[in-house]
Design a protein around this motif. Structure first.
Motif, mmCIF file in Angstrom:
data_model
loop_
_atom_site.group_PDB
_atom_site.id
_atom_site.type_symbol
_atom_site.label_atom_id
_atom_site.label_comp_id
_atom_site.label_asym_id
_atom_site.label_seq_id
_atom_site.Cartn_x
_atom_site.Cartn_y
_atom_site.Cartn_z
ATOM 1 N N PRO A 139 0.830 -1.212 0.000
ATOM 2 C CA PRO A 139 0.000 0.000 0.000
ATOM 3 C C PRO A 139 0.859 1.255 0.000
ATOM 4 N N VAL A 140 0.421 2.262 -0.738
ATOM 5 C CA VAL A 140 1.096 3.557 -0.783
ATOM 6 C C VAL A 140 0.138 4.602 -0.237
ATOM 7 N N LEU A 141 0.541 5.310 0.812
ATOM 8 C CA LEU A 141 -0.324 6.304 1.436
ATOM 9 C C LEU A 141 -0.449 7.546 0.560
ATOM 10 N N THR A 142 -1.573 8.242 0.719
ATOM 11 C CA THR A 142 -1.828 9.463 -0.039
ATOM 12 C C THR A 142 -0.663 10.438 0.110
ATOM 13 N N ARG A 143 -0.239 10.983 -1.025
ATOM 14 C CA ARG A 143 0.926 11.857 -1.035
ATOM 15 C C ARG A 143 0.524 13.319 -1.226
ATOM 16 N N GLU A 144 1.416 14.197 -0.869
ATOM 17 C CA GLU A 144 1.286 15.623 -1.139
ATOM 18 C C GLU A 144 2.249 15.978 -2.256
ATOM 19 N N SER A 145 1.776 16.707 -3.231
ATOM 20 C CA SER A 145 2.658 17.097 -4.335
ATOM 21 C C SER A 145 3.615 18.186 -3.867
ATOM 22 N N GLY A 146 4.602 18.462 -4.707
ATOM 23 C CA GLY A 146 5.544 19.533 -4.392
ATOM 24 C C GLY A 146 4.877 20.898 -4.311
ATOM 25 N N PHE A 147 3.679 21.025 -4.898
ATOM 26 C CA PHE A 147 2.948 22.295 -4.882
ATOM 27 C C PHE A 147 2.009 22.407 -3.674
ATOM 28 N N HIS A 148 1.949 21.363 -2.832
ATOM 29 C CA HIS A 148 0.982 21.341 -1.736
ATOM 30 C C HIS A 148 1.140 22.499 -0.755
ATOM 31 N N PRO A 149 2.360 22.921 -0.407
ATOM 32 C CA PRO A 149 2.450 24.094 0.486
ATOM 33 C C PRO A 149 1.744 25.317 -0.086
ATOM 34 N N GLY A 150 1.749 25.457 -1.406
ATOM 35 C CA GLY A 150 1.069 26.587 -2.027
ATOM 36 C C GLY A 150 -0.436 26.404 -2.077
ATOM 37 N N THR A 151 -0.911 25.227 -2.493
ATOM 38 C CA THR A 151 -2.365 25.006 -2.593
ATOM 39 C C THR A 151 -3.006 24.969 -1.210
ATOM 40 N N SER A 152 -2.329 24.355 -0.235
ATOM 41 C CA SER A 152 -2.925 24.231 1.103
ATOM 42 C C SER A 152 -3.010 25.566 1.824
ATOM 43 N N ALA A 153 -2.224 26.550 1.378
ATOM 44 C CA ALA A 153 -2.343 27.892 1.964
ATOM 45 C C ALA A 153 -3.600 28.601 1.477
ATOM 46 N N LEU A 154 -4.219 28.080 0.413
ATOM 47 C CA LEU A 154 -5.392 28.719 -0.181
ATOM 48 C C LEU A 154 -6.689 27.972 0.084
ATOM 49 N N THR A 155 -6.608 26.704 0.536
ATOM 50 C CA THR A 155 -7.826 25.935 0.778
ATOM 51 C C THR A 155 -7.541 24.774 1.709
#
Length: 780
Positions: free
Chosen positions: A397-413
């Motif tokens: 199993p591979v756990l859900t990942r965060e992309s390299g852009f996640h710090p940017g998207t997660s700051a907005l939503t």
């Protein structure tokens, strides 16, 4: 006389079917530590080919490669460098080795298991002559986006010489600092206390074992009130049968207060609407006096003053039940595999009880009840929110990942969903679906699409393999060009769709939606004996789409290209360039003039470590142009208007490209080479039964995926996707329709409720593209 019929279903990776076999994964650029006993057999497999492997072995603190028949290889020092790189993971492994007396500062040279250029599936096997601690690494590092030499994973198979007598594999390592842990034997239950903020892990040890769970507010019990977890409240407030990690993640009590948050779930299929098994159930089946979870839970909770119940409305983790289209409860064996778990965080002080279900008279526990293990972790721990995805049933199993852009998207939503194993924004706070949609149609929008799967296809037979597997004529593809194509099975059904980039004469990159595509390509190469490597690249290539009429104006300010590459403003449709961010010394980028919106647009591809530099620069330059972020919901509206198809909606493995509306990518007449599915597609194209069409609905009531389409009482089609088009001001849909009714202007009705009691009148449109059918905008 006929012999008895024996059931031998294919059940890969289930421990009960092979109790002596263990599977382990070595991540690309990482290492895995395992223990071996005398006589154990270790097999190391290069799954994708052309991947190095290093191995170190210790007997106690003494180097012991000889116990596996190996010797040191000059220059094989990747493991040593990895354990000294300063990362959290290396510090954790190093600490464990130090406890065993192994000095990580002065490690011996490792054994290199094979030379470069190994084919996919190549393996070596070793037998341990004494007890060993073994470290296996898959050497590799960060690879620039314009390079294709990427590390890939290794698989370890351990065949134990002396398997455990009980049907239970070894427990996986704890996830963090333990407060408490214990095992619950089949047919029993146990109570325990979890404090606010602490984490609770319910772990299926051997796979396919149910565990009923109940919880009470501890303060309520102290005050004489039984405030327990309520499945009906939970289901109603979440809008889902079972809360999972992400937006809809909480269990509630009968007073509608949150009790637990789902942090991780490696199964994703559980029961939340039926009772724990009861004495009455077994009695009705003729099994009198059978142990049952409800009585076991009542006994375990009695010490806390909880009144016993004949049937507990418990949350049954791993119980595979459902409600079918006829409103009948269904039951089958659980989906859970050995070591699968649910991780929850307590939102208040709780008294809990868990069972290991004793049901051995139906498929509930795979006919063979086994252990459940409970772990409680400190509130100081921090665990990533994740679900698990398996590429194949026997894959790790591979756990859900965060992309390299996640710090940017997660700051907005905060509104994310697990899309193909990556956390991807649904919509953005402060914008909303319509603002995002109009921002893309009128100005410029950016979306994280890193969840797309990428595969490098390399070697002298790369072109021949892809020409054999894809419907397009790959031999006509020039370096620097992109082509959209389908991958089909022999029967003509679609495995995936995607884009193919040609990076060189013998170097390609396939970008699609399915992890399985890489395995499929390798299988076909092995059948034909081709010299080609298919390497997974999804972890080292992340991408954003920049779409809208101002996308060119934005990107030309930030993409630098050398003289050997086209300038951004000169890049043609379905072409790509290799450049850098801002200038000669900037991070390497690839930019393709592709998209999924029907607008002028591009996709930027980069290494995850460079993602935020790209993201920040994009917003710095895009803010004056009215740049907006784009979520999945707005993207769905855009792609439906543009008539673009989506896996699981417009196509599946029972749908051919003609039925999916992409017959243009199957050049049966002009492509001379044979390809997989060609014969089937020739038959299907000669005798088509269904076609993808556009529908225009009357009124303001929407259609939805799966709605029937009828003429009179007869169903003649099904809605594949639908939306309300803001730019057109009406509801539209894509529909797979019987060929006899596909003439533009044909009147049909979309069935709601049971398909008969409520109908929405609709008209077959002239094509599937409702917005800009001539594609003047995307070609601009």
């Amino acid at each position: 006389m006929q012999p008895p019929v024996i059931s031998r279903p294919l059940e890969p990776a289930l421990f009960a079917r092979a109790p002596g076999l263990e599977r382990h994964r070595v991540a690309p650029g990482g290492l895995t530590v395992i223990g071996l006993e005398p006589g154990d057999r270790l097999e190391v497999i290069d799954l994708e080919g052309d991947q190095g492997a290093e191995l170190l072995a210790f007997a106690g603190s003494r180097p012991a490669l000889g116990a596996l028949g190996l010797a040191e290889s000059p220059g094989a020092d990747f493991i040593g460098h990895l354990l000294r790189d300063g990362s959290r993971e290396s510090a954790h492994v190093s600490a464990g080795l130090v406890r065993r007396g192994i000095d990580c500062r002065h490690l011996p040279t490792a054994a290199r298991l094979w030379p470069a250029g190994t084919p996919a599936g190549f393996s070596r096997a070793f037998s341990a002559s004494e007890a060993l601690l073994v470290l296996v690494a898959a050497p590799g590092g960060a690879t620039p986006v314009d390079s294709q030499r990427r590390a890939s994973e290794l698989r370890l198979l351990v065949q134990r010489a002396n398997p455990r007598a009980t049907l239970a594999p070894p427990l996986p390592a704890p996830l963090g600092e333990l407060v408490d842990e214990f095992t619950i034997s089949p047919g029993t239950a146990r109570d325990y206390v979890v404090g606010a903020g602490q984490y609770l892990q319910v772990l299926d040890v051997a796979g396919r074992q149910c565990s009923d769970f109940v919880a009470f507010d501890r303060r309520g019990l102290d005050a004489g009130r039984e405030i327990d977890l309520d499945p009906t409240v939970t289901r109603t407030l979440n809008g889902n049968a079972y809360p999972g990690p992400g937006l809809y993640s909480r269990f509630y009590d009968r007073d509608l207060q949150p009790m637990l948050e789902v942090v991780r779930d490696t199964v994703g299929r559980h029961d939340t609407f039926a009772l724990a098994c009861t004495a009455r159930y077994y009695e009705s089946q003729g099994f009198f006096g059978h142990a049952n979870c409800s009585d076991n839970l009542s006994r375990s909770l009695a010490a806390h003053g909880v009144q016993g119940r004949a049937g507990w409305p418990a949350i049954n983790f791993f119980f595979n039940t459902g409600v079918d289209a006829h409103q009948q409860l269904t039951l089958d064996e659980p989906w859970s595999r050995p070591g699968d778990y649910v991780l929850l965080r307590a939102m208040t002080d709780l008294v809990c009880a868990s069972s290991a279900c004793p049901d051995d008279i139906d498929p509930a526990n795979g006919w063979q009840p086994t252990d459940i293990h409970i772990r409680v972790y400190s509130e100081k721990e921090r665990f990533s929110i994740a679900m698990a995805n398996r590429k194949t049933p026997d894959a790790d199993p591979v756990l859900t990942r965060e992309s390299g852009f996640h710090p940017g998207t997660s700051a907005l939503t905060r509104q994310f969903m697990d899309y193909r194993g990556f956390w991807t924004p649904i919509q953005y706070d402060g914008h909303g679906v319509l603002a995002e949609y109009h921002g893309c149609r009128e100005r410029v929008a950016v979306m994280d699409l890193s969840a797309l799967r990428k595969f490098e296809v390399l070697g002298p037979d790369a072109e021949a393999l892809l020409d054999h597997c894809l419907t397009r004529d790959v031999r006509k593809l020039a370096v620097g060009q992109v082509v959209y194509s389908a991958l089909c099975y022999e029967h003509g059904g679609m495995l995936d769709d995607g884009t193919l980039l040609r990076l060189g004469p013998d170097a390609f990159r396939w970008i699609g939606g399915e992890d399985l595509a890489g395995d499929w390509l390798r299988e076909q190469a092995a059948k034909l004996g081709m010299k080609v490597w298919v390497k997974s690249a999804s972890e080292q290539i992340h991408n954003i789409a920049v779409q809208g009429p101002l996308s060119r104006e934005l990107l030309r300010q930030m993409v630098w290209t050398p003289g050997t590459q086209p300038r951004l403003e000169d890049l043609g449709w379905f072409r790509f360039l290799v450049g850098r961010l801002d200038d000669y010394n900037g991070p390497p980028l690839m930019v393709s003039r592709t998209g999924y919106t029907g607008e002028l647009g591009y996709e930027i591809w980069c290494h995850p470590q460079d993602a935020m530099a790209v993201w920040n620069r994009l917003w710095q330059l895009g803010d004056p142009l009215g740049l907006v972020p784009l979520g999945l919901q707005a993207l769905d509206m855009l792609r439906i208007e543009a008539g673009l198809i989506f896996s699981g909606y417009e196509f599946c493995d029972q749908t051919d490209p003609f039925e999916a509306g992409i017959g243009f990518c199957v050049p049966l007449k002009s492509k001379q080479a044979d390809f997989i599915g060609r014969d089937a597609l020739l038959r299907r194209s000669a005798h088509p039964q269904r076609r993808l069409v556009g529908l225009e609905l009357e009124g303001n009531e929407p259609a939805a995926h799966g709605d029937c389409v009828r003429i009179g009482r007869a169903q003649v089609g099904v809605i594949t996707s639908a939306t309300r088009s803001p730019v057109l001001g009406r509801n539209i849909a894509l529909c797979r329709l019987d060929l006899a009714h596909c003439e533009p202007g044909t009147r049909v009705e979309v069935g709601k409720l049971d398909g008969q009691q409520k109908r929405i009148p609709a008209t077959v449109a002239a094509g599937t593209v409702a917005y800009d059918p001539e594609k003047t905008r995307v070609r601009a």
